[in-house]
Design a protein around this motif. Structure first.
Motif, PDB file in Angstrom:
ATOM      1  N   LEU A   1      -6.095   9.022  -1.466  1.00 31.83           N
ATOM      2  CA  LEU A   1      -5.589   8.146  -2.261  1.00 31.83           C
ATOM      3  C   LEU A   1      -6.607   7.743  -3.326  1.00 31.83           C
ATOM      4  CD1 LEU A   1      -3.111   5.761  -0.681  1.00 31.83           C
ATOM      5  CD2 LEU A   1      -2.455   7.718  -1.922  1.00 31.83           C
TER       6      LEU A   1
ATOM      7  N   SER B   1       3.657   5.532   6.560  1.00 30.66           N
ATOM      8  CA  SER B   1       4.695   5.623   5.521  1.00 30.66           C
ATOM      9  C   SER B   1       4.534   4.014   5.031  1.00 30.66           C
ATOM     10  CB  SER B   1       5.982   5.902   5.898  1.00 30.66           C
ATOM     11  OG  SER B   1       6.180   7.087   6.425  1.00 30.66           O
ATOM     12  N   GLU B   2       4.540   3.047   5.807  1.00 33.03           N
ATOM     13  CA  GLU B   2       4.631   1.796   5.642  1.00 33.03           C
ATOM     14  C   GLU B   2       3.226   1.330   4.931  1.00 33.03           C
ATOM     15  OE1 GLU B   2       6.986   0.035   6.816  1.00 33.03           O
ATOM     16  OE2 GLU B   2       6.182  -1.935   5.733  1.00 33.03           O
TER      17      GLU B   2
ATOM     18  N   LEU C   1       1.625   3.607   2.930  1.00 35.33           N
ATOM     19  CA  LEU C   1       1.515   4.198   1.791  1.00 35.33           C
ATOM     20  C   LEU C   1       2.298   3.094   0.773  1.00 35.33           C
ATOM     21  CD1 LEU C   1       1.097   6.493   0.112  1.00 35.33           C
ATOM     22  CD2 LEU C   1       3.274   7.300   0.989  1.00 35.33           C
ATOM     23  N   PHE C   2       3.267   2.724   1.477  1.00 42.47           N
ATOM     24  CA  PHE C   2       4.221   1.552   0.687  1.00 42.47           C
ATOM     25  C   PHE C   2       3.380   0.279   0.134  1.00 42.47           C
ATOM     26  CE2 PHE C   2       6.617  -2.383   1.068  1.00 42.47           C
ATOM     27  CZ  PHE C   2       7.734  -1.963  -0.100  1.00 42.47           C
TER      28      PHE C   2
ATOM     29  N   GLU D   1       1.191   1.137  -2.785  1.00 37.02           N
ATOM     30  CA  GLU D   1       1.857   1.489  -3.870  1.00 37.02           C
ATOM     31  C   GLU D   1       2.426   0.043  -4.496  1.00 37.02           C
ATOM     32  OE1 GLU D   1       4.517   4.719  -4.590  1.00 37.02           O
ATOM     33  OE2 GLU D   1       3.121   6.200  -3.990  1.00 37.02           O
ATOM     34  N   THR D   2       2.829  -0.754  -3.573  1.00 31.80           N
ATOM     35  CA  THR D   2       3.545  -1.798  -4.253  1.00 31.80           C
ATOM     36  C   THR D   2       2.687  -3.103  -4.491  1.00 31.80           C
ATOM     37  OG1 THR D   2       4.400  -2.433  -2.137  1.00 31.80           O
ATOM     38  CG2 THR D   2       5.794  -1.274  -3.293  1.00 31.80           C
TER      39      THR D   2
ATOM     40  N   TYR E   1      -0.778  -2.426  -4.674  1.00 32.70           N
ATOM     41  CA  TYR E   1      -2.130  -1.955  -5.100  1.00 32.70           C
ATOM     42  C   TYR E   1      -3.415  -2.247  -4.090  1.00 32.70           C
ATOM     43  CZ  TYR E   1       0.732  -1.150  -9.295  1.00 32.70           C
ATOM     44  OH  TYR E   1       1.653  -0.697  -9.865  1.00 32.70           O
TER      45      TYR E   1
ATOM     46  N   PHE F   1      -6.534  -2.338  -6.094  1.00 37.26           N
ATOM     47  CA  PHE F   1      -7.253  -1.430  -6.742  1.00 37.26           C
ATOM     48  C   PHE F   1      -7.855  -1.596  -7.954  1.00 37.26           C
ATOM     49  CE2 PHE F   1      -6.092   1.968  -9.770  1.00 37.26           C
ATOM     50  CZ  PHE F   1      -6.628   3.147  -9.272  1.00 37.26           C
TER      51      PHE F   1
ATOM     52  N   GLY G   1      -2.139  11.074  -5.428  1.00 42.95           N
ATOM     53  CA  GLY G   1      -1.158  10.382  -4.971  1.00 42.95           C
ATOM     54  C   GLY G   1      -0.677  11.084  -3.722  1.00 42.95           C
ATOM     55  N   VAL G   2      -0.007  10.468  -2.743  1.00 40.48           N
ATOM     56  CA  VAL G   2       0.512  11.126  -1.703  1.00 40.48           C
ATOM     57  C   VAL G   2       2.214  10.860  -1.619  1.00 40.48           C
ATOM     58  CG1 VAL G   2       0.825  10.868   1.155  1.00 40.48           C
ATOM     59  CG2 VAL G   2      -1.579  10.998   0.128  1.00 40.48           C
TER      60      VAL G   2
END
Lengths: 477, 136
Positions: B36, B67-68, B70-71, B74-75, B77, B100, B110-111
């Motif tokens: 990322l 997945s968690e 990654l979440f 993204e939410t 940062y 970030f 991005g993934v």
């Protein structure tokens, strides 16, 4: 080519039943002789695996940009019977309704004295890459409307013109969207990312129309030689990715529950009218609508910038068309002489409806729908038209791009981003990305030649070339 | 290096090795972060989030854990700096990191999702080995 594969015509090949156990229909794919060398065994097996799924009709299909994907190969198409068929996220992909659209402008090359500055301005205006944030603040209620109404919702919020809506496949909003099946997590990812380009192979490109192959159709599409246009390639962002992740898990249990014997875990699926299948369809349609709104908002940002920078009118930048690459949809097709409603999965493939289809805007009904095929960075993009041949052979489908042939890691090893950017600059193409690695990973030579892929679909009769666009400025996500 | 990139045409395929499961999960988390954000500086964490994932088997557990994560990236940062995990039937613990910053963390891509394709989590003589594809 694998010796079990049979050649049907110059560019059409068949994978016979029995290539993998349990195939219900044969596989068919379209490749020119030289593209045939790029075919990976993994993609071939994936195409054959799709043919084992319940209710698949006629063939498991592969377009010339076929390569190894997730579940279905990229470039894979499968149509499923309403009563016996299934729906699978592996036939749609993580990036639901990843797609591409193109607007034209009244400008020519000489109207843009400083392309570098334009590219920089676009890069700053359109949120791009990992960590970028939406230019708009959506409430949960706003997001629900967007999931229901797609591009129309974006236009109602002021991002675009009424006339943009019919220029999107499905009028920019699929029927059957069920926002209640989009999880809280997906919504949380969607809210801050609306109107962002994303990363990877997503891009925004300033192009010039440099060759017209079919003058009459180009005129119908509103495309003329020398014209500057803008192409936008992106999808449903984290929202769609999360919907895929969430429903894969549900459908994995569902496959077992319904006794579907899968050759590959990634083909997790459920009968179309099962509760699990319908829930995925509803969430997928909602994500597709979000993607249309997303592209609509980005288009608006681009138009506003062009209005300010070049003193042209917003209305002078019409949308030619917007096509979806990763989606499953209900469509009417002739199957062995009978008109039937079938669920067509397109995974890295484009709808290419020929003349006469009611789904296509009135003005394109005689020519066939516009099909927009992006090239890789630095190579030409094309506009094609849908054909009767596509209706007969591929459930109205064609390729979606050029198709990767080289991994990202080997791309980075062979050239640095700076070298790639300099080589493109020598060809008059300016590239801007959040980092140099993103440029190296998407270097032109990691893809099949877009011209060859497009020529193959043209020769196979599943769409026809109308015009070619050359890139001038590229923003990579 | 505990993780290395293997050949894959369209996506990113990685091999990750570690002595025990918590380390394997942490290293997988850093592998995702490197995709990322590129190679990013080690810093004192400023933010901490709890992380929890379940799965019917270890493969599903690692997919759900990533997945968690990654979440969260993204939410929230979040750029991970340190994992403290317990991995038994479920994985739970914390991930500490910084927020970030385009100047430091714009080196990646991005993934879209964590794939079950070609996924394997095996015991080796020295611990565990994971082969996993990140869909990008």
């Amino acid at each position: 080519m694998n010796d079990q594969i049979q050649q049907i015509t110059t560019n059409e090949w068949e994978i016979p039943r029995g290539f993998v156990p349990g195939m219900r229909v044969p596989g068919r794919f379209f490749l020119s002789k030289s593209l045939a060398e790029t075919l990976e065994d993994g993609a071939l097996t994936q195409l054959a695996n799709v043919a084992t799924l319940p209710g698949i009709l006629r063939y498991s299909l592969g377009m010339p940009d076929i390569h190894w994907g997730y579940g279905f190969p990229i470039g894979g198409v499968g149509a499923f019977d309403a009563d016996t068929g299934i729906i699978s996220p592996g036939g749609v992909g993580f990036d639901i309704n990843c797609g591409v659209r193109m607007i034209t402008t009244p400008l020519t090359v000489s109207d843009i004295p400083d392309m570098k500055e334009l590219v920089e301005d676009l890069f700053n205006a359109v949120p791009t890459g990992v960590g970028s944030k939406s230019p708009i603040r959506l409430s949960q209620k706003d997001l629900s409307s967007m999931l229901e109404d797609g591009a129309k919702n974006a236009v109602e919020m002021g991002y675009g013109m009424e006339c943009d809506i019919p220029r999107c496949e499905e009028n920019g909003a699929m029927d059957g969207a069920k926002p209640e099946h989009v999880s809280k997590k997906a919504r949380q990812r969607g809210i801050p990312q609306c109107g962002t380009l994303g990363s990877g192979n997503h891009f925004l490109e300033v192009q010039v129309v440099d060759d017209i192959v079919d003058e009459a159709t180009a005129k119908t599409f509103g495309v003329a030689k020398g014209q500057i246009c803008v192409m936008i390639h992106c999808g449903s962002r984290g929202l769609g990715h999360q919907v895929c992740t969430d429903h894969l898990q549900i459908l994995e249990s569902a496959s077992k529950k319904y006794g579907i014997d899968l050759p590959d875990r990634q083909l997790a699926c459920a009968p179309l009218f099962s509760p699990e299948g319908e829930a995925y369809f509803g969430a997928m349609a909602a994500s597709a609508n979000y993607a249309w709104a997303n592209r609509q908002i980005i288009t608006h940002i681009v138009r506003e910038l062009f209005v300010k920078k070049f003193r042209i009118a917003y209305e002078e930048m019409p949308l030619v068309y917007d096509v979806a690459h990763n989606v499953a949809k209900w469509e009417e097709h002739n199957v062995d002489g009978v008109r039937r409603n079938v669920c067509v999965h397109r995974k890295g493939a484009t709808r290419a409806f020929g003349p006469g289809r009611a789904e296509v805007p009135h003005e394109f009904r005689a020519s066939g729908q516009p099909v927009i095929i992006p090239g890789s960075m630095g190579t030409p993009s094309y506009i094609l038209a849908g054909t009767d041949g596509a209706m007969e052979k591929t459930f109205g489908s064609t390729c979606h791009g050029s198709g990767r042939v080289k991994s990202r890691s080997s791309a980075k090893k062979s050239q640095t981003g700076e070298e790639v950017a300099n080589a493109l600059l020598r060809q008059g193409i300016i590239v801007r990305a959040p980092n140099q690695a993103a440029i190296a990973e998407e270097a032109p030579d990691v893809y099949k030649s877009s011209s060859e892929v497009v020529q193959t679909v043209h020769d196979a009769g599943i769409s026809r070339i109308v015009a070619r666009m050359r890139p001038l400025g590229v923003i990579k996500g | 290096m505990v993780f290395e990139e293997l050949e894959h045409t369209a996506d990113i395929r990685m091999k990750i090795s570690a002595a025990d499961l918590p380390s394997l999960f942490s290293e997988s988390g850093f592998a995702l972060a490197k995709i990322l954000y590129g190679a990013y500086p080690v810093e004192t964490p400023t933010d901490v989030f709890s992380i929890h994932a379940e799965g019917k088997d270890r493969e599903e557990l690692i997919v759900n854990f990533l997945s968690e994560l990654l979440f969260l990236t993204e939410t929230e940062y979040l750029v991970p700096q340190k994992f403290t995990l317990s991995v038994v039937d479920a994985v739970c613990g914390t991930v500490e990191g910084v927020l970030f910053d385009r100047k430091k963390h714009a080196g990646g891509t991005g993934v879209k999702g964590i794939s079950y394709s070609g996924l394997s989590l095996t015991r080796t003589k020295t611990g565990y080995e994971l082969i996993i594809i990140f869909d990008i």
